[in-house]
Design a protein around this motif. Sequence first.
Motif, PDB file in Angstrom:
ATOM      1  N   PRO A 191      -6.762  19.593   5.149  1.00 54.40           N
ATOM      2  CA  PRO A 191      -7.688  19.813   4.027  1.00 54.40           C
ATOM      3  C   PRO A 191      -8.522  18.571   3.750  1.00 54.40           C
ATOM      4  N   GLY A 192      -9.813  18.778   3.543  1.00 57.41           N
ATOM      5  CA  GLY A 192     -10.710  17.669   3.246  1.00 57.41           C
ATOM      6  C   GLY A 192     -11.271  16.966   4.463  1.00 57.41           C
ATOM      7  N   ARG A 193     -10.810  17.353   5.658  1.00 55.69           N
ATOM      8  CA  ARG A 193     -11.311  16.735   6.888  1.00 55.69           C
ATOM      9  C   ARG A 193     -12.239  17.704   7.609  1.00 55.69           C
ATOM     10  N   GLN A 194     -13.331  17.191   8.134  1.00 49.49           N
ATOM     11  CA  GLN A 194     -14.275  18.027   8.859  1.00 49.49           C
ATOM     12  C   GLN A 194     -14.964  17.197   9.930  1.00 49.49           C
ATOM     13  N   LEU A 195     -15.021  17.738  11.144  1.00 55.98           N
ATOM     14  CA  LEU A 195     -15.714  17.059  12.224  1.00 55.98           C
ATOM     15  C   LEU A 195     -17.218  17.269  12.099  1.00 55.98           C
ATOM     16  N   MET A 196     -17.980  16.221  12.362  1.00 50.34           N
ATOM     17  CA  MET A 196     -19.425  16.373  12.431  1.00 50.34           C
ATOM     18  C   MET A 196     -19.783  17.042  13.763  1.00 50.34           C
ATOM     19  N   PRO A 197     -20.940  17.678  13.843  1.00 51.95           N
ATOM     20  CA  PRO A 197     -21.280  18.432  15.062  1.00 51.95           C
ATOM     21  C   PRO A 197     -21.155  17.617  16.346  1.00 51.95           C
ATOM     22  N   HIS A 198     -21.596  16.354  16.327  1.00 50.67           N
ATOM     23  CA  HIS A 198     -21.510  15.578  17.569  1.00 50.67           C
ATOM     24  C   HIS A 198     -20.057  15.287  17.927  1.00 50.67           C
ATOM     25  N   GLN A 199     -19.179  15.152  16.930  1.00 50.85           N
ATOM     26  CA  GLN A 199     -17.765  14.959  17.209  1.00 50.85           C
ATOM     27  C   GLN A 199     -17.137  16.231  17.761  1.00 50.85           C
ATOM     28  N   ALA A 200     -17.509  17.353  17.162  1.00 48.23           N
ATOM     29  CA  ALA A 200     -16.919  18.633  17.559  1.00 48.23           C
ATOM     30  C   ALA A 200     -17.251  18.979  19.003  1.00 48.23           C
ATOM     31  N   GLY A 201     -18.395  18.500  19.514  1.00 49.87           N
ATOM     32  CA  GLY A 201     -18.760  18.785  20.898  1.00 49.87           C
ATOM     33  C   GLY A 201     -17.770  18.193  21.886  1.00 49.87           C
ATOM     34  N   VAL A 202     -17.332  16.967  21.657  1.00 49.80           N
ATOM     35  CA  VAL A 202     -16.356  16.328  22.534  1.00 49.80           C
ATOM     36  C   VAL A 202     -15.016  17.062  22.456  1.00 49.80           C
ATOM     37  N   VAL A 203     -14.601  17.423  21.247  1.00 53.09           N
ATOM     38  CA  VAL A 203     -13.340  18.148  21.079  1.00 53.09           C
ATOM     39  C   VAL A 203     -13.404  19.500  21.793  1.00 53.09           C
ATOM     40  N   ALA A 204     -14.551  20.169  21.702  1.00 48.51           N
ATOM     41  CA  ALA A 204     -14.712  21.458  22.387  1.00 48.51           C
ATOM     42  C   ALA A 204     -14.625  21.286  23.899  1.00 48.51           C
ATOM     43  N   ALA A 205     -15.189  20.195  24.431  1.00 48.47           N
ATOM     44  CA  ALA A 205     -15.108  19.943  25.868  1.00 48.47           C
ATOM     45  C   ALA A 205     -13.655  19.737  26.296  1.00 48.47           C
ATOM     46  N   ALA A 206     -12.882  18.993  25.486  1.00 47.22           N
ATOM     47  CA  ALA A 206     -11.474  18.786  25.803  1.00 47.22           C
ATOM     48  C   ALA A 206     -10.700  20.104  25.735  1.00 47.22           C
ATOM     49  N   ALA A 207     -10.977  20.899  24.694  1.00 47.57           N
ATOM     50  CA  ALA A 207     -10.302  22.190  24.563  1.00 47.57           C
ATOM     51  C   ALA A 207     -10.658  23.121  25.717  1.00 47.57           C
ATOM     52  N   GLY A 208     -11.877  22.952  26.273  1.00 50.17           N
ATOM     53  CA  GLY A 208     -12.310  23.793  27.379  1.00 50.17           C
ATOM     54  C   GLY A 208     -11.794  23.348  28.731  1.00 50.17           C
ATOM     55  N   GLY A 209     -11.040  22.243  28.774  1.00 51.71           N
ATOM     56  CA  GLY A 209     -10.423  21.833  30.030  1.00 51.71           C
ATOM     57  C   GLY A 209     -10.829  20.475  30.551  1.00 51.71           C
ATOM     58  N   HIS A 210     -11.829  19.827  29.947  1.00 54.82           N
ATOM     59  CA  HIS A 210     -12.216  18.495  30.417  1.00 54.82           C
ATOM     60  C   HIS A 210     -11.153  17.494  29.973  1.00 54.82           C
ATOM     61  N   ARG A 211     -10.797  16.555  30.868  1.00 52.47           N
ATOM     62  CA  ARG A 211      -9.667  15.680  30.557  1.00 52.47           C
ATOM     63  C   ARG A 211      -9.950  14.193  30.693  1.00 52.47           C
ATOM     64  N   THR A 212     -11.111  13.793  31.147  1.00 49.66           N
ATOM     65  CA  THR A 212     -11.421  12.362  31.246  1.00 49.66           C
ATOM     66  C   THR A 212     -12.742  12.090  30.543  1.00 49.66           C
ATOM     67  N   PHE A 213     -12.743  11.088  29.669  1.00 48.42           N
ATOM     68  CA  PHE A 213     -13.932  10.776  28.881  1.00 48.42           C
ATOM     69  C   PHE A 213     -14.138   9.266  28.818  1.00 48.42           C
ATOM     70  N   LEU A 214     -15.357   8.847  29.071  1.00 42.93           N
ATOM     71  CA  LEU A 214     -15.804   7.516  28.683  1.00 42.93           C
ATOM     72  C   LEU A 214     -16.664   7.728  27.446  1.00 42.93           C
ATOM     73  N   LEU A 215     -16.046   7.604  26.274  1.00 39.98           N
ATOM     74  CA  LEU A 215     -16.703   7.898  25.003  1.00 39.98           C
ATOM     75  C   LEU A 215     -17.337   6.609  24.490  1.00 39.98           C
ATOM     76  N   ALA A 216     -18.658   6.518  24.635  1.00 37.86           N
ATOM     77  CA  ALA A 216     -19.382   5.280  24.364  1.00 37.86           C
ATOM     78  C   ALA A 216     -20.328   5.411  23.185  1.00 37.86           C
ATOM     79  N   ASP A 217     -19.982   6.248  22.207  1.00 35.26           N
ATOM     80  CA  ASP A 217     -20.801   6.359  20.999  1.00 35.26           C
ATOM     81  C   ASP A 217     -20.893   5.008  20.293  1.00 35.26           C
ATOM     82  N   GLU A 218     -21.993   4.805  19.583  1.00 35.61           N
ATOM     83  CA  GLU A 218     -22.127   3.594  18.776  1.00 35.61           C
ATOM     84  C   GLU A 218     -21.045   3.546  17.701  1.00 35.61           C
ATOM     85  N   PRO A 219     -20.634   2.344  17.282  1.00 36.15           N
ATOM     86  CA  PRO A 219     -19.693   2.239  16.167  1.00 36.15           C
ATOM     87  C   PRO A 219     -20.216   2.972  14.939  1.00 36.15           C
ATOM     88  N   GLY A 220     -19.301   3.634  14.248  1.00 33.52           N
ATOM     89  CA  GLY A 220     -19.692   4.375  13.055  1.00 33.52           C
ATOM     90  C   GLY A 220     -19.852   5.858  13.293  1.00 33.52           C
TER      91      GLY A 220
END
Length: 685
Positions: free
Chosen positions: A193-222
Amino acid sequence: MLAEVAGEVERAVQRPPIRPSTRTKFQVVALLVREERARTMADASLGPSRRGEQLKRLDGVATMLARIAARDTSLLHLLDDDARVSDGARAYKAQLMRAGGLEVPDEPEPTPPPAPAPTVEKRVIPQSVLSHQLSNPFLAPDYSAAAQRIAVKPRRLAGWELLEPLFRSFEEASAGAPACMPLPEPRFVPLPPGRQLMPHQAGVVAAAAGGHRTFLLADEPGLGKTAQALVAAQVTNSYPLLVVVPNVVKTNWAHEVGMWTPLRRATVVHGDGDTVDAFADVVIVNYEILDRHVGWMGDFGFRGMIVDEAHFIKNKGSQRSQNVLAVSQRIRERIARPLLMALTGTPLINDIEDFRAIWQFLGWIDDTKPLGSLMAALEETELTPADRGFSSAARTAVIEQGIVRRRKVDVVADIPARRVADLPVELDGAIGRSIRAAEAALAQRMVAHYRSAVAARTVGHPARAVDGIDLELVRRVAAAELKDSSERSTGDNVFTMVRRIGQAKAGLAADYTAQLARNVGKVVFFAKHIDVMDQAEQTFADRGIKYASIRGEQTPRVRARNIKAFTEDPEVQVVVCSLTAAGVGINLQVASNMVLAELSWTDAEQTQAIDRIHRIGQSEPVTAWRIIAAQTIDAKIAELIDQKSGLAARALDGAGEQEGSASADVQLEALVSLLTDALKADGLA
């Protein structure tokens, strides 16, 4: 003579910044006092009276040193038994001994350093890990990865050197070419409760849920890389999960686990791991101690591994990189398709070879060639490095392995224009223990006053007894303590404690600022006290980070020159600002990130600092990273400041409180909370 030198040190400490020579004098006097005390105690020729007189004089010098260390707690580490004694300190010690008529012992001949012990001798196995192994004595290791490993025999690319062309393909990319894999549409993910992913965050989570397993996540800090990684682990059930992080953010990762995946238990590895909980879902360890734990971590059965600030492993020859690669290789050998995530805010287009170790951690390459799915993707291009379109196709093939890079300006619609992000840090060592002891002593002092008031009120009047905690009396006791603290400048009180916490956080805050500067460019560093600014500037100088400084004692000309240096010189990465001197009237919007190293007593003062970069013309969302000392009164003060944040808005309607009363409210409520918690711990509830 020792007292005279200690007096020189005391006078120098009163006029910061403290020079290295002053620190040397402080350490040498402390060493000689310690040695003289031991010699006096062991000297059988001294009578009781003479010995007592000598010890009393030495105690006087020791008291001076304690007073000096209380003024600047950064000197305390020089008193540790294992503190390094420099050659200059040895020379000065010999000089003082000769001047005092003591014989200087001959220095032993320097011996060559011993050969480093094999890494295996430094490794440990915590008792909790042994218990975990014994609880599953018949559990067979999972070697299913061997059956699912992709073996690709190069055909068209057989005999070609491929790694150098792969790295070069990023350097040759056209300007503005995105380095981000295609991400699927966000899908529903149950969150606390009270937590919500922003759209750009949810995209990475959806990729992992869809079977992708390796990520170089290089988003800017923040942009919330930590949340993305933890929720990705949740949706892929990648537990137990290993998280390797810099020491400064170790506590924050445990905090984030509790926020985003509260049903999963986190444990933090300290030292040899004596307190680690091997039955936890998430194991968090910092780079500096990973070498001790490589053995058991490689065989533990982790189903996922996250490496934060992954540019820390860019030097493949370093022990740090080798440890990370050794653990990830064991995980990939044992577990079929583990979740592997490398998090870094460093832009991919700079020094792409620095990412050789990261690609190897993710299993995309080894020392000589691409592996598995990357090699298959390169073969599918039907091109060789001699063909014209190879660079573009190769770059795309690497990106689709899992490179995700978004900037703040790319997802500006997702994130608030301004936000305060808390970064909890752990105060370790003698300073941390000292601060917690002082806080406990303050709480117990108020508890004693509370109990005395209760006892006095009920003498002869049993009916006046109150079940549980009398909140009105708690506030009166806290108010009396606050008044007493305001009237005296010595001893442990809420003000001196907050000051010491700020000094203890200085190095950690500067360390995190240096990481930010490396990742995003210009950063504003705010502190309240001069000694915190001094310590931060020393850290930046040691790291080779060019900085400017804005302080209250500067002339307008110097101040203007330093502001111009930060805003116009691309080599000046950090500006170190006084919260009071630079909190108003200047424009620093060339930066969009700031670090608040010390807490103010009011939300207004904090907001004024943030407004130095959150101004008209700022093109990027602003993030203020607030450094909070976990498990201290610092965390409560931060919470109270946030609760009071509505005061400024109400003041605009004529109903708000004055700044001074808002400050006093936070101070009082902090003491009320401290006393209430102490009474509950004593059994009153």
